[in-house]
Design an enzyme around this catalytic site. Structure first.
Site, PDB file in Angstrom:
ATOM      1  N   ILE A   1      -1.734   2.970   6.762  1.00  0.00           N
ATOM      2  CA  ILE A   1      -0.297   3.198   6.706  1.00  0.00           C
ATOM      3  C   ILE A   1       0.415   1.850   6.640  1.00  0.00           C
ATOM      4  CG2 ILE A   1       1.712   4.166   7.864  1.00  0.00           C
ATOM      5  CD1 ILE A   1      -0.261   6.256   6.860  1.00  0.00           C
ATOM      6  N   LYS A   2       1.290   1.712   5.661  1.00  0.00           N
ATOM      7  CA  LYS A   2       2.012   0.464   5.461  1.00  0.00           C
ATOM      8  C   LYS A   2       3.423   0.622   6.033  1.00  0.00           C
ATOM      9  CE  LYS A   2       2.179  -2.867   1.618  1.00  0.00           C
ATOM     10  NZ  LYS A   2       2.105  -2.968   0.146  1.00  0.00           N
TER      11      LYS A   2
END
EC number: 2.2.1.2
Length: 217
Positions: free
Chosen positions: A82-83
């Site tokens: 997850i960015k």
């Protein structure tokens, strides 16, 4: 050094994955826009091509909505990272996600202090943007050096993922400094294999071989 490719072009990703040199993929909303396809569809296809981390970025800016989007993105595949943006809400989301075993890439890092906070928040990857600092007449490589020293000083396990890379020299210098990962556009990654003397030498070898009239097969 690990090589990630910075693109949402699945054809390019598949081509590079076939070389055995690709360790992961990074995407962002701008790259998804260029792909011209639904985000979740693109991310799912990329995750099926590569075994390594695939960064998928949230678009929310507040903690609660980041977490809601992260839940959807993480369900796409086990290799999703997850960015999140390097903001206080992003760091809060990072801590909650990593505490639950989720890989997190903290992006849009432009200072060593930001990188320090990301490591404290348990980030899997920190993404300092070299090229964008160069664009405003600052040396992006200096930031990589500072982060490397700070992380080594305290034994942080967060990996330095050098981003916004524009050239082969950026890649080389990041490797010399000790960045753990370089995420690069497909053209830059392919260009690392090229050298005019390699081309010249191969041309000479093939010409000499042709004169022998032989065939290996």
């Amino acid at each position: 050094m690990k090589f990630f490719v910075d693109t949402a072009d699945t054809a390019e990703i598949r081509d590079l994955a076939d070389t055995g040199l690709l360790d992961g993929v990074t995407t962002n909303p701008s790259l998804i826009m260029k792909a011209g396809r639904p985000m979740l569809e693109v991310i799912k296809e990329i995750c099926a091509i590569v075994d390594g981390p695939v960064s998928a970025e949230v678009t929310a800016t507040d903690f609660a909505d980041m977490m809601a989007e992260a839940e959807i993105l993480s369900a796409v595949a086990d290799n999703i990272a997850i960015k999140v943006p390097l903001t206080l809400d992003g760091l809060k989301a990072c801590r909650h996600l990593t505490d639950n075993g989720q890989m997190v890439n903290v992006t849009l890092c432009f200072s060593a202090n930001q990188a320090l906070l990301a490591a404290k928040a348990g980030a899997t990857f920190i993404s300092p943007f070299i090229g964008r600092l160069d664009d405003i007449n600052l040396d992006g490589l200096d930031l990589i050096r500072e982060i490397r020293q700070i992380y080594d000083n305290y034994g942080f396990e967060t990996e330095i993922l050098a981003a916004s890379i524009r050239s082969a020299n950026h890649v080389k210098d990041c490797a010399l400094i000790g960045a753990d990962v370089a995420t690069v556009p497909p053209a830059v990654l392919k260009g690392l294999a090229r050298h005019p003397l390699t081309d010249k030498g191969l041309e000479a070898f093939l010409a000499d071989w042709a004169k022998t009239g032989q065939s290996i097969r």
